[in-house]
Design a protein around this motif. Structure first.
Motif, short mmCIF file in Angstrom:
data_model
loop_
_atom_site.label_atom_id
_atom_site.label_comp_id
_atom_site.label_asym_id
_atom_site.label_seq_id
_atom_site.Cartn_x
_atom_site.Cartn_y
_atom_site.Cartn_z
N VAL A 37 0.15 -12.49 11.84
CA VAL A 37 -1.04 -11.75 11.42
C VAL A 37 -1.13 -10.33 12.01
O VAL A 37 -1.90 -9.51 11.54
CB VAL A 37 -2.34 -12.53 11.76
CG1 VAL A 37 -2.35 -13.88 11.06
CG2 VAL A 37 -2.48 -12.72 13.27
N GLU A 38 -0.30 -10.06 13.03
CA GLU A 38 -0.32 -8.71 13.59
C GLU A 38 0.52 -7.75 12.75
O GLU A 38 0.31 -6.54 12.80
CB GLU A 38 0.17 -8.73 15.04
CG GLU A 38 -0.88 -9.31 15.97
CD GLU A 38 -0.36 -9.52 17.37
OE1 GLU A 38 -0.51 -8.62 18.19
OE2 GLU A 38 0.21 -10.61 17.63
N PRO A 40 1.99 -8.79 9.15
CA PRO A 40 2.48 -9.65 8.06
C PRO A 40 3.36 -8.83 7.11
O PRO A 40 3.04 -7.67 6.82
CB PRO A 40 1.20 -10.12 7.37
CG PRO A 40 0.17 -9.11 7.72
CD PRO A 40 0.54 -8.55 9.06
N ASN A 41 4.47 -9.43 6.65
CA ASN A 41 5.34 -8.66 5.76
C ASN A 41 5.95 -9.50 4.64
O ASN A 41 6.67 -8.97 3.80
CB ASN A 41 6.45 -7.96 6.55
CG ASN A 41 7.33 -8.95 7.29
OD1 ASN A 41 7.05 -10.15 7.31
ND2 ASN A 41 8.40 -8.47 7.89
N ARG A 53 -9.93 -13.94 -0.97
CA ARG A 53 -10.09 -13.11 0.22
C ARG A 53 -11.25 -13.65 1.06
O ARG A 53 -12.27 -14.05 0.50
CB ARG A 53 -10.40 -11.67 -0.21
CG ARG A 53 -10.29 -10.65 0.89
CD ARG A 53 -10.42 -9.25 0.29
NE ARG A 53 -10.04 -8.22 1.26
CZ ARG A 53 -10.84 -7.80 2.22
NH1 ARG A 53 -12.06 -8.28 2.32
NH2 ARG A 53 -10.43 -6.87 3.07
N GLY A 120 -10.56 -9.87 11.32
CA GLY A 120 -9.48 -9.73 10.34
C GLY A 120 -9.84 -10.41 9.04
O GLY A 120 -11.00 -10.79 8.82
N GLU A 123 -5.98 -13.50 2.99
CA GLU A 123 -5.78 -13.21 1.58
C GLU A 123 -4.80 -14.23 1.02
O GLU A 123 -3.91 -14.69 1.73
CB GLU A 123 -5.21 -11.80 1.39
CG GLU A 123 -6.17 -10.71 1.78
CD GLU A 123 -5.56 -9.31 1.67
OE1 GLU A 123 -6.25 -8.42 1.16
OE2 GLU A 123 -4.39 -9.14 2.08
N HIS A 135 -1.82 -15.18 3.62
CA HIS A 135 -1.53 -14.55 4.90
C HIS A 135 -2.81 -14.09 5.58
O HIS A 135 -3.88 -14.07 4.97
CB HIS A 135 -0.51 -13.40 4.78
CG HIS A 135 -1.01 -12.16 4.07
ND1 HIS A 135 -0.21 -11.07 3.86
CD2 HIS A 135 -2.21 -11.85 3.53
CE1 HIS A 135 -0.91 -10.13 3.22
NE2 HIS A 135 -2.11 -10.57 3.02
N VAL A 137 -4.47 -10.98 8.08
CA VAL A 137 -4.25 -9.60 8.54
C VAL A 137 -5.26 -9.34 9.66
O VAL A 137 -6.47 -9.26 9.43
CB VAL A 137 -4.45 -8.58 7.41
CG1 VAL A 137 -4.06 -7.18 7.88
CG2 VAL A 137 -3.64 -8.97 6.17
N ASN A 139 -7.21 -7.13 12.29
CA ASN A 139 -7.57 -5.71 12.35
C ASN A 139 -6.79 -5.01 13.46
O ASN A 139 -6.54 -5.60 14.51
CB ASN A 139 -9.07 -5.56 12.59
CG ASN A 139 -9.89 -5.93 11.37
OD1 ASN A 139 -9.35 -6.09 10.26
ND2 ASN A 139 -11.19 -6.09 11.55
#
Lengths: 293, 128
Positions: A37-38, A40-41, A53, A120, A123, A135, A137, A139
């Motif tokens: 989560v720091e 995500p790719n 969301r 955070g 999604e 995933h 995300v 903040n």
């Protein structure tokens, strides 16, 4: 069934493996959760259509000034030092708070409330002709990945097609790098760990730490060697001695590297790996359901 | 009036510790009598919030000022809230606690205008 792809060392190819495993298993419902989560790719490789969301908050203590006597009990019970009583006043440090509630429960004056603070977002959506995807995300600047990962792992999102994720999908969790709290949070309660390593001193060093973690959590594990090269003795020996099966070897290959850098998946650039990933999954199924080590 | 000084050892002749939250020792000196007492820093191995815990400790000991090499953002906020004055040791000099007290008495120490370090700077470095 939940399979975690972890590595210890960053950049060994966790997302490469997690996304291609998810894309290769076309005969069953798959849900990939990117738990890094720091940063995500996996969405860069899979291009999901994100339709769900949800914001994630953390509860932070706030002081009711009229009731607080400055006794200091809250600071005393906070093992994270997220709350201090200085000059008779309560001082809260939200970034250090783990939302354990100890301060609130121990306040003799009932002078502490809890307020949500957004850290955070989650999604999710579908990958066209591919797996379901979710995933988290975190903040920028937020240090506490754990609560977000916990929520992501338990998140039952709905999407337009079918109204929900198919019952009991195989879940693939792309773990954060390292072996600290966020990784442990990702691994907790999962059935299998695929450890991606590379034949470098750092790859091996961090794999050793990773193996200690999965053993402590009693999660069966196997290794995938990425960017493999000839005379890779140390890593192979470690796997042999530690009784870790090596399920796949992907050679150091410029063609693969440049395709991944363009955002393509491994199975897109080398479709022959599809069969290998299905073999990896068969092995995992055997281990988890067949009780074979 | 008592001041707190971060130290690498439990003596006035020990080199001072440039880290606040992760200093090995906190030495509380009485300015009038020069009596002093060294305390092992309870925050030295804290997993986080060391600066806050150390600030809480020196405030509870009744110090009115702290001398150290650096103050991170959390330590700065906590010390400021407690109305503790902060003084910074001259950078790059290996001074003993006694020498720092001397400089302090001579009015030679500066006060920081804000946090002097980023978060976590004192972690995992040992005494510098």
């Amino acid at each position: 069934m939940r399979i975690v792809v972890a590595s210890g060392k960053g950049g060994t190819g966790k997302t490469t493996i997690a996304t291609s495993l998810a894309l290769a298993l076309t005969d069953r419902p798959i849900l990939l959760r990117d738990c890094d989560v720091e940063a995500p790719n996996a969405h860069l490789v899979l291009s999901p259509q994100l339709t769900a969301r949800e914001e994630v908050s953390q509860l932070i203590p706030s002081v009711v000034e009229t009731r607080c006597t400055g006794c200091g009990r809250c600071a005393e019970v906070c093992r994270f030092h997220a709350i201090a009583v200085l000059g008779g006043r309560v001082l809260v440090f939200p970034e250090l708070c783990h939302s354990c509630g100890s301060c609130v429960n121990n306040c003799p004056e009932v002078a502490l409330d809890e307020q949500p603070r957004v850290i955070g977002v989650l999604e999710a959506g579908l990958v066209p002709n591919g797996p379901a995807f979710a995933h988290g995300v975190l903040n920028v600047g937020e240090p506490m990945a754990g609560p977000l990962i916990r929520r992501l792992k338990g998140w039952e999102f709905s999407h337009p097609v079918g109204g929900g994720v198919s019952a009991d999908p195989v879940e693939i969790l792309d773990a954060p790098p390292g072996t600290s709290c966020p990784v442990v949070e990702t691994l907790r309660g999962c059935d299998y760990a695929l450890l991606v390593s590379e034949p470098t001193p750092f790859g091996l060093h961090d794999l050793r730490l990773m193996v200690e973690v999965v053993r402590a959590l009693a999660i069966p594990a196997a290794v995938i060697i990425n960017r493999d090269m000839p005379n890779n003795r140390d890593l192979e020996r470690f796997c042999r001695v530690s009784q870790l099966p090596v399920l796949m070897r992907i050679p150091l290959d410029r063609g693969i590297g440049s395709a991944l850098a363009r955002g393509q998946s491994l199975v897109a650039v080398r479709p022959e790996y599809g069969e290998a990933f299905r073999g990896v999954f068969a092995h995992i199924q055997q281990t988890v359901h067949g009780g074979v080590p | 009036m008592q001041i707190a000084i971060t130290s690498t050892g439990a003596s006035l002749d020990a080199p001072y510790d440039p880290r606040f939250g992760r200093a090995a020792y906190l030495i509380i000196v009485d300015e009038g009598t020069e009596a002093w007492e060294a305390y092992a820093n309870p925050a030295v191995n804290a997993s986080g919030g060391a600066g806050i815990q150390a600030a809480q400790f020196v405030a509870d000991k009744g110090a009115w000022a702290v001398i150290s090499g650096d103050f991170g953002p959390n330590a700065y906020r906590a010390l400021e809230a407690a109305n503790l004055a902060m003084f910074i040791a001259p950078a790059g000099e290996a001074l003993t606690v006694r020498q720092l007290i001397h400089l302090y008495r001579g009015g030679k120490l500066q006060k920081p205008t804000g946090p002097t370090q980023r978060r976590h700077y004192g972690m995992g470095q040992g005494a510098r």
